[in-house]
Design a protein around this motif. Structure first.
Motif, PDB file in Angstrom:
ATOM      1  N   ARG A 130       1.608  -0.992   0.531  1.00  0.00           N
ATOM      2  CA  ARG A 130      -0.023  -0.286  -0.216  1.00  0.00           C
ATOM      3  C   ARG A 130       0.619   1.496   0.106  1.00  0.00           C
ATOM      4  NH1 ARG A 130      -2.365  -1.990   5.041  1.00  0.00           N
ATOM      5  NH2 ARG A 130      -4.242  -3.334   3.958  1.00  0.00           N
ATOM      6  N   GLY A 131       0.737   2.208  -0.647  1.00  0.00           N
ATOM      7  CA  GLY A 131       1.425   3.616  -0.716  1.00  0.00           C
ATOM      8  C   GLY A 131       0.239   4.853  -1.109  1.00  0.00           C
ATOM      9  N   VAL A 132       0.922   5.864   0.207  1.00  0.00           N
ATOM     10  CA  VAL A 132      -0.048   7.040  -0.807  1.00  0.00           C
ATOM     11  C   VAL A 132       0.517   8.063  -0.328  1.00  0.00           C
ATOM     12  CG1 VAL A 132      -1.775   8.505   0.263  1.00  0.00           C
ATOM     13  CG2 VAL A 132      -1.668   6.150   0.951  1.00  0.00           C
ATOM     14  N   TYR A 133       0.902   8.678  -1.975  1.00  0.00           N
ATOM     15  CA  TYR A 133       1.409  10.013  -1.843  1.00  0.00           C
ATOM     16  C   TYR A 133       1.325  11.039  -2.676  1.00  0.00           C
ATOM     17  CZ  TYR A 133       3.450   5.506  -4.701  1.00  0.00           C
ATOM     18  OH  TYR A 133       3.321   4.124  -4.729  1.00  0.00           O
ATOM     19  N   ASP A 134       1.556  12.358  -1.597  1.00  0.00           N
ATOM     20  CA  ASP A 134       0.884  13.512  -1.592  1.00  0.00           C
ATOM     21  C   ASP A 134       2.273  14.554  -1.825  1.00  0.00           C
ATOM     22  OD1 ASP A 134      -0.064  15.823  -0.577  1.00  0.00           O
ATOM     23  OD2 ASP A 134      -0.153  15.774   1.183  1.00  0.00           O
ATOM     24  N   PHE A 135       2.257  15.175  -3.361  1.00  0.00           N
ATOM     25  CA  PHE A 135       2.722  15.861  -3.858  1.00  0.00           C
ATOM     26  C   PHE A 135       2.678  17.568  -3.690  1.00  0.00           C
ATOM     27  CE2 PHE A 135       3.057  12.624  -7.026  1.00  0.00           C
ATOM     28  CZ  PHE A 135       3.956  12.221  -6.656  1.00  0.00           C
ATOM     29  N   ALA A 136       1.828  17.772  -2.372  1.00  0.00           N
ATOM     30  CA  ALA A 136       1.677  18.813  -1.971  1.00  0.00           C
ATOM     31  C   ALA A 136       3.319  18.704  -0.652  1.00  0.00           C
ATOM     32  CB  ALA A 136       0.419  19.430  -1.001  1.00  0.00           C
TER      33      ALA A 136
END
Length: 824
Positions: free
Chosen positions: A761-767
């Motif tokens: 599982r991965g969650v990426y936040d480009f802020a």
């Protein structure tokens, strides 16, 4: 008497001492292969020094020295993979080569036979020559890193690299670039299920002889564009109108073809800056594969010339398959592209060494292949290929049941290409810095076909990658069932243009995603597939996405971990419509009382498949028993192929869509049964089964007791005593149809064991990219004695994550070891 007792005591003490010494010796030998992460060494294959910094979760961050090339970083990844997952890599390579029986004996002959028929490894060797220069350099350097670790193991006597090597004595030839390509092809094999669907549809057609009833049990995904198909017996005259039980090829050790319903799944979704609370794009991905120990995924960070990339890798492959860089995130979900077709090939009655082609009878392309078997005589196969592809044995996948006399079956599949550039696409994707670059890189993907979900600083997109077979609009079965291989309208006509692959760029609503649902509606042959992996999870995903005006990293995590079953909330009001609160008063201990308790619990339940609740187990057992009652008399032995509940089937039956309630009547009985009768009887079946397994106190049941994640060692997982050390078992929430998906086995005696789930599982936040998070389901190490063998398992079960940061200082600050490798 006392003298005898003293001698018995001495013998017992001696045996205990010998057992302890033997255990200590086994531990010592096994521990020799535990990798040491804090060291300096010189190895061949490098052009300049490389550093492997292991953070506190044992994730390797691989850095080249100043002025180093990317090749040195790939070398480091190969070395790290071989440190932690050497046995896994060696077994996967042998699986692709069809050489497992040299080590495991007769248990794997079926597996080797199938892989030899496909000839995957030879095709991988041929594909080496067509890779891009960047991919070729990565493959060679990665192989050099693996081989450097093998050299170190031999020179320093490091326990043969893995404890399993002592048990099986597996030789380890040097790693080759073709080995990595073969493992990618092997992953494609595990993710492809259309061949099984074709066989099952043909068998069901022979059993039912009714197109409408076939549409009930093998329903089309909602939407238009599917036209009626002929019966299989019309397509292939001479096919037998009877069915046998399922073939058992999947019971062969390490058989790489997933059972029906387990050929790949996944979730991915993205939000544009307009739908993000922090003003940056968001992306979440959780690919679903069969659970194992160690798991499929291995976390790593590579510092390339184009910048750092971090995410999930697969040991044996020199690429981050799902992950992010500073400027781009990418996630993968199974596209369910129909990239496999079975063909019935007619043999020449005068010469069975020939088959009928478009141009008349011609010779098979043949080649002998010898399978060496440990402690047994070798077996010689004759591999046969037609213009359509390899000929498969009738003993596998129930093919003999649908093959008329005087015919054989061949397989067309996109992965059977000697010019497979998928590895080049994976390397170029990892080096991309924008959505448009990533989409361009996807053109080289051949197989496995995937939906690629992308996010850069301001753009989100979804692009289906992989070769689309070009089919004739006049194809007899539209690729849904085996067809006659000598008719030109049935045969493939090359690859459709990549520009025609589905693409969604900058959606107006600012949100896109895929849960293996039907993504577009185009008529055959421009469609993607008739068979999709999900008609249920997508409804829950839509609700969660649309309930918020803007999203955050945490709301994306919440969606990944959501366990509410849209399916349960839809089906229960249908199947229980005439049962809720209608029973007469019944004393405790009676079947009627148990039924009332179960119905009361379900009436107050919100559909959450939580491991601590009883209702999920009651519901799951009920609908499973219900489907079995509905289909067994109609389908006979074929019913055993429907291991998992098909929600659309049950909904069609209980809504009586196109007369589907006919399934409720038992044809062999004199009376006419109603769907209410079937629902009541199935509930009693479920309650009896539950009582036999878990007791009669329904309120005390726990879904997690039945829905255990079975992360088992592929080879040692069934060995007495050893299995307690190598298998990882955990109670889990979720189910077949929840976003936190935990697909059940469907096989007795433990039909609800969780065998297929999100191993990554991965969650990426480009802020704030360094606030991104990820997790794998077991740990980084494949060594059962390592503290990193299962250290992430409980985090994964609880829905926790670890930081996914490209901050070098952060990795070094909490490093558990730094390996410095210099050129020898």
């Amino acid at each position: 008497m006392g003298h005898l007792f003293r001698w018995l005591l001495r013998i017992a003490a001696g045996l205990i001492l010998l057992s302890v010494l033997a255990a200590l010796l086994i531990y010592y030998l096994a521990a020799q292969s535990l990798p040491e992460y804090d060291k300096e060494l010189a190895l061949p294959g490098l052009s300049s020094p490389v550093e492997i910094v292991r953070d506190n979760a044992n994730v390797p961050h691989i850095f080249g020295s100043y002025g180093a090339s990317d090749e040195d970083v790939y070398f480091g990844l190969g070395y790290a993979h071989a440190q932690d997952r050497l046995w896994q890599m060696a077994v996967m390579r042998r699986t692709a080569q069809g050489r497992l029986s040299e080590i495991f004996g007769t248990r794997t002959v079926e597996t080797d036979t199938y892989l030899r028929r496909l000839d995957l490894y030879r095709l991988a060797q041929q594909s080496v020559e067509v890779q891009s220069p960047e991919a070729m350099a990565a493959l060679k350097s990665y192989a050099a890193g693996v081989n450097a670790r093998l050299l170190e193991i031999n020179e320093d006597a490091l326990g043969r690299g893995a404890p399993e090597m002592f048990l099986f004595g597996m030789p380890l030839p040097p790693w080759q670039p073709a080995d990595s390509i073969a493992i990618m092809k092997l992953m494609a094999l595990q993710l492809s299920g259309h061949m099984r669907e074709e066989v099952l549809r043909a068998r069901t057609s022979l059993a039912l002889n009714d197109e409408t009833r076939i549409k009930d049990i093998l329903p089309d995904a909602p939407g238009t564009g599917i036209t009626a198909l002929p019966e299989y017996a019309e397509l292939v005259p001479g096919a037998r109108r009877f069915a046998s039980a399922d073939s058992t090829e999947e019971d062969s050790l390490l058989f790489p073809v997933a059972p029906r319903g387990l050929a790949g799944a996944s979730n991915a979704w993205a939000a544009a800056p307009s739908r993000s609370a922090a003003g940056g794009t968001l992306l979440a991905n959780d690919p679903h594969l069969g659970l194992s120990a160690p798991g499929v995924w291995y976390l790593a960070r590579l510092e390339l010339g184009t910048g750092g990339v971090i995410g999930g890798t697969i040991p044996g492959i020199p690429a981050v398959i799902t992950g992010r860089s500073d400027s781009l995130g990418w996630g993968v979900t199974s596209s369910y592209l129909d990239d496999q077709d079975l063909f019935i090939e007619k043999l020449n009655p005068e010469n069975p060494q020939e088959y009928l082609s478009v141009d008349g009878y011609k010779d098979f392309i043949t080649r002998p292949s010898i399978i060496k078997i440990k402690d047994e005589a070798p077996v010689t196969l004759t591999l046969r290929w037609t213009d359509n592809g390899p000929v498969l044995p009738g003993s596998m996948f129930n093919l003999a049941e649908i093959t008329p006399p005087g015919h054989v079956v061949s397989l067309s599949w996109t992965v059977l290409s000697p010019k497979d550039t998928s590895m080049s696409a994976a390397i170029n994707l990892m080096r991309s810095t924008s959505v448009q670059e990533a989409i361009a890189a996807g053109e080289d993907f051949i197989a496995p076909s995937q939906n690629l979900t992308l996010a850069d600083a301001d753009t989100i997109a979804l692009k289906t990658v992989g070769a689309f077979p070009a089919r004739d609009p006049k194809h007899q079965s539209k690729g849904r069932m085996p067809s006659q291989g000598w008719l030109p309208e049935n045969r493939w006509q090359g690859r459709a243009p990549y520009a025609d692959n589905p693409e969604f760029l900058r959606p107006a609503g600012g949100i896109l995603g895929n849960t293996n649902n039907k993504i577009l509606d185009r008529a055959f042959p421009d469609h993607v597939s008739f068979d999709w992996g999900d008609t249920q999870r997508v409804h829950r995903w839509q609700k969660l996405m649309q309930n918020r005006e803007v999203h955050t990293r945490d709301s994306f995590i919440e969606a990944q971990l959501d366990t509410v079953s849209y399916t349960a909330r839809t089906l229960l009001p249908l199947i229980g419509a005439d049962l809720w609160f209608t029973g007469e008063a019944a004393p405790a201990g009676t079947r009627e009382r148990q039924r009332q308790i179960a119905l009361t619990l379900l009436s107050e339940w919100n559909g959450e498949m939580n491991e601590h609740l009883p209702e999920p187990l009651i519901y799951a057992a009920w609908v499973r028993a219900l489907q079995a009652r509905l289909i067994t008399d109609e389908l006979g032995p074929v019913a055993k192929s429907f291991r998992h509940v098909e929600p659309l089937f049950i909904e069609r039956v209980f809504r009586d869509v196109e007369g589907a309630s006919a399934w409720c009547n038992v044809r062999q009985s004199a009376r006419t049964e109603t769907c209410t009768d079937m629902a009541r009887l199935a509930l009693d079946d479920a309650l009896i089964w539950i009582e036999e397994r878990y007791g009669s106190a329904l309120e005390s049941l726990r879904w997690g007791d039945a829905h255990q994640a079975t992360q088992d060692h592929a080879v040692l997982g069934n060995v007495p005593l050893l299995r307690y050390f190598v298998n990882i078992r955990q109670s889990t929430s979720g189910s077949d149809n929840t976003l936190q998906r935990g697909k059940s086995s469907g096989k007795d005696p433990d039909p609800f064991q969780n065998i297929h789930a999100a191993g990554y599982r991965g969650v990426y936040d480009f802020a704030d990219p360094d606030s991104s998070v990820f997790i794998v389901s077991t740990g980084q190490s494949g060594h059962p004695l390592s503290r990193y063998y299962d250290d992430m398992a409980q985090l994964w079960r609880r829905g926790e994550y670890i930081p996914m940061s490209l901050d070098e200082d952060l990795a070094r600050a909490a490093a558990v070891g730094i390996t410095r490798i210099t050129p020898r």
